[in-house]
Design an enzyme around this catalytic site. Sequence first.
Site, PDB file in Angstrom:
ATOM      1  N   ASP A 121     -47.242   4.223  38.685  1.00 55.82           N
ATOM      2  CA  ASP A 121     -46.848   4.323  37.263  1.00 55.82           C
ATOM      3  C   ASP A 121     -46.954   3.123  36.863  1.00 55.82           C
ATOM      4  O   ASP A 121     -46.163   2.813  35.731  1.00 55.82           O
ATOM      5  CB  ASP A 121     -45.583   5.089  37.088  1.00 55.82           C
ATOM      6  CG  ASP A 121     -45.632   6.379  37.611  1.00 55.82           C
ATOM      7  OD1 ASP A 121     -46.383   7.339  37.347  1.00 55.82           O
ATOM      8  OD2 ASP A 121     -44.825   6.928  38.170  1.00 55.82           O
ATOM      9  N   LYS A 125     -51.684   1.861  35.208  1.00 57.95           N
ATOM     10  CA  LYS A 125     -53.175   1.798  35.954  1.00 57.95           C
ATOM     11  C   LYS A 125     -54.136   2.589  35.250  1.00 57.95           C
ATOM     12  O   LYS A 125     -55.106   2.034  34.952  1.00 57.95           O
ATOM     13  CB  LYS A 125     -53.370   2.376  37.552  1.00 57.95           C
ATOM     14  CG  LYS A 125     -52.697   1.632  38.553  1.00 57.95           C
ATOM     15  CD  LYS A 125     -52.620   2.127  39.770  1.00 57.95           C
ATOM     16  CE  LYS A 125     -52.081   3.344  40.030  1.00 57.95           C
ATOM     17  NZ  LYS A 125     -50.575   3.591  39.649  1.00 57.95           N
ATOM     18  N   ASN A 136     -51.040  14.661  42.626  1.00 57.37           N
ATOM     19  CA  ASN A 136     -49.596  14.085  42.347  1.00 57.37           C
ATOM     20  C   ASN A 136     -49.654  12.876  41.512  1.00 57.37           C
ATOM     21  O   ASN A 136     -48.697  12.651  40.874  1.00 57.37           O
ATOM     22  CB  ASN A 136     -49.156  13.578  43.926  1.00 57.37           C
ATOM     23  CG  ASN A 136     -50.108  12.659  44.470  1.00 57.37           C
ATOM     24  OD1 ASN A 136     -51.387  12.638  44.158  1.00 57.37           O
ATOM     25  ND2 ASN A 136     -49.667  12.066  45.456  1.00 57.37           N
ATOM     26  N   GLY A 149     -50.599  11.035  37.907  1.00 59.57           N
ATOM     27  CA  GLY A 149     -50.787  11.410  36.699  1.00 59.57           C
ATOM     28  C   GLY A 149     -51.101  10.015  35.748  1.00 59.57           C
ATOM     29  O   GLY A 149     -50.311   9.083  35.865  1.00 59.57           O
ATOM     30  N   HIS A 150     -52.145   9.943  35.234  1.00 55.67           N
ATOM     31  CA  HIS A 150     -52.652   8.558  34.660  1.00 55.67           C
ATOM     32  C   HIS A 150     -52.679   8.981  33.059  1.00 55.67           C
ATOM     33  O   HIS A 150     -53.327   9.891  32.734  1.00 55.67           O
ATOM     34  CB  HIS A 150     -54.132   7.975  34.930  1.00 55.67           C
ATOM     35  CG  HIS A 150     -54.027   7.594  36.692  1.00 55.67           C
ATOM     36  ND1 HIS A 150     -55.188   7.458  37.062  1.00 55.67           N
ATOM     37  CD2 HIS A 150     -52.977   7.287  37.068  1.00 55.67           C
ATOM     38  CE1 HIS A 150     -54.673   6.764  38.586  1.00 55.67           C
ATOM     39  NE2 HIS A 150     -53.468   6.755  38.432  1.00 55.67           N
ATOM     40  N   GLN A 155     -51.093   6.108  42.725  1.00 54.32           N
ATOM     41  CA  GLN A 155     -49.608   5.726  43.146  1.00 54.32           C
ATOM     42  C   GLN A 155     -49.694   4.138  43.464  1.00 54.32           C
ATOM     43  O   GLN A 155     -50.198   3.521  42.573  1.00 54.32           O
ATOM     44  CB  GLN A 155     -49.457   6.464  44.506  1.00 54.32           C
ATOM     45  CG  GLN A 155     -49.070   7.831  44.488  1.00 54.32           C
ATOM     46  CD  GLN A 155     -50.488   8.818  44.381  1.00 54.32           C
ATOM     47  OE1 GLN A 155     -51.456   8.407  45.291  1.00 54.32           O
ATOM     48  NE2 GLN A 155     -50.680   9.708  43.684  1.00 54.32           N
TER      49      GLN A 155
HETATM   50  P1  IMP Z   1     -45.959  13.136  47.012  1.00 58.29           P
HETATM   51  O1  IMP Z   1     -47.074  12.125  46.936  1.00 58.29           O
HETATM   52  O2  IMP Z   1     -45.879  14.326  46.076  1.00 58.29           O
HETATM   53  O3  IMP Z   1     -45.888  13.582  48.382  1.00 58.29           O
HETATM   54  O4  IMP Z   1     -44.712  12.215  46.869  1.00 58.29           O
HETATM   55  C1  IMP Z   1     -44.071  11.484  47.669  1.00 58.29           C
HETATM   56  C2  IMP Z   1     -43.308  10.277  46.743  1.00 58.29           C
HETATM   57  O5  IMP Z   1     -44.456   9.540  46.139  1.00 58.29           O
HETATM   58  C3  IMP Z   1     -42.468  10.722  45.848  1.00 58.29           C
HETATM   59  O6  IMP Z   1     -41.356   9.694  45.764  1.00 58.29           O
HETATM   60  C4  IMP Z   1     -43.258  10.754  44.498  1.00 58.29           C
HETATM   61  O7  IMP Z   1     -42.304  10.691  43.475  1.00 58.29           O
HETATM   62  C5  IMP Z   1     -44.074   9.604  44.562  1.00 58.29           C
HETATM   63  N1  IMP Z   1     -45.378   9.629  43.886  1.00 58.29           N
HETATM   64  C6  IMP Z   1     -46.357  10.610  44.258  1.00 58.29           C
HETATM   65  N2  IMP Z   1     -47.522  10.242  43.342  1.00 58.29           N
HETATM   66  C7  IMP Z   1     -46.999   9.344  42.331  1.00 58.29           C
HETATM   67  C8  IMP Z   1     -47.347   8.716  41.283  1.00 58.29           C
HETATM   68  O8  IMP Z   1     -48.594   9.166  40.910  1.00 58.29           O
HETATM   69  N3  IMP Z   1     -46.718   7.801  40.615  1.00 58.29           N
HETATM   70  C9  IMP Z   1     -45.416   7.760  41.039  1.00 58.29           C
HETATM   71  N4  IMP Z   1     -45.078   8.209  42.060  1.00 58.29           N
HETATM   72  C10 IMP Z   1     -45.652   8.967  42.561  1.00 58.29           C
HETATM   73 MG    MG Z   2     -48.522   8.055  36.993  1.00 57.16          MG
END
Ligand code: IMP
Ligand code: MG
Length: 422
Positions: A13, A16, A38, A40-41, A223
């Site tokens: 976050d 990017k 997972n 979100g842009h 991420q």
């Molecule tokens: P997962 O990727 O859903 O398994 O989550 C694992 C960890 O990564 C958690 O702390 C999520 O909040 C974090 N996470 C996963 N994708 C993102 C993203 O795009 N932005 C910020 N945190 C993320």
């Molecule tokens: Mg994001």
Amino acid sequence: MANTILVGAQWGDEGKGKIIDVLTEEADIVVRTQGGNNAGHTVFIGKQKYVLHLVPSGILRQGKLCVIGNGVVIDPVGLVGEIEGLVALGIKIDSNLMISETAHLVFPYHREIDAQREILKGKNKIGTTKRGIGPAYGDKAARTGLRMIDLINPSRFEPMLRQKIKENNEILKAFHAAPLSFKKVHDAYRAAGDKLRPFVTNTVVKLHEASRRKASILFEGAQGTFLDIDHGTYPFVTSSNTTAGGACTGSGVPPNRMDRVVGVMKAYTTRVGEGPLPTENAEIADMLHNMGREFGATTGRARRCGWFDAVATRHATMVNGIDELAVTNLDGLDSLETIKVCIGYRYGSLRVDYVPNDIETFSKCEPIYAEFQGWKTPTDQVKQWKQLPAKARSYLKAIAELTDAKLTIASVGPSRDQTIFL
Ligand code: IMP
Ligand code: MG
């Protein structure tokens, strides 16, 4: 433009999506190489807000080829929904999107197991997005996953899925969770498969063909560095390589074809989910949340917020080989009297200048702060470096210097024209 890897230098976050959108202007191809929905842009074009989860942000500009690479895990039903949502907003998606045949699939049992494991972990939960990312990459590593190429091959897909549903229903039973219906999953996935089939191809070969024609490629990271499965704050991480190396393995474009690495970081720090965040601070969190900022694009969760952590970003420069920095959300700090920056950690009586691998040690690290004077002037309309308040320029220069990379972009708001190039 040179082939460019763009990575998040913090916990995701970092903004990017917007920087990718800005850099895409000069790229021919934009590639996603890891993660899944997972991510979100968020990208604003004029007043229109676009939130992308799997589709590369390059889709918002005409004439750019967008590639979902082999390193990504795809929820095909989610992807179809995302594509249809974008098309409804007037975005053209046809031959400008390619999906790797070898990208692995995310299934409902991955999501359910993700959720069940979190419940079982109780207060030690990771705080995942519950999108099934960890279990899907788990299947990939265990060599029991299904891929895009299986989804678009109906006679192969059916027996493979039947077997997987059988196995996973046993696992769900152990969690006392409801079993899945093979037919329901099968029909939904086959329907999605038919819609995605035209996009599915050998993206590795396509990328190399384009490369030979001198096309320039932007590798869009999802991420951030400290969520990397190898280099992050394990186990509070995601399940892919979010650092620069992931761009190579997740696309099939080798390291010697990469020309530069751009790191994106916020002018402060945020994190969603659990795990250590040494500079976390309630005051700055309240301030940002009251401004309506720092709510997750994927889950809507309020992000945890803290001061800029230069120990962490310096580490990110090291593991990613960051050449250039883009600092975003500078305007978030506009109202502050003083701004703190973490320049080292104190662990008991020791001073620590790197990010410790031991999560317990890292959790006990206390930040050592340097203080900067705030500029107390709105910066969101500033278009040029020289127009920024002197104190804002000093702050930016200082955090870039502490991070050990060259500052090339400062962002003062979500839209394309709120971008200052140095
Ligand atoms: P997962 O990727 O859903 O398994 O989550 C694992 C960890 O990564 C958690 O702390 C999520 O909040 C974090 N996470 C996963 N994708 C993102 C993203 O795009 N932005 C910020 N945190 C993320
Ligand atoms: Mg994001």
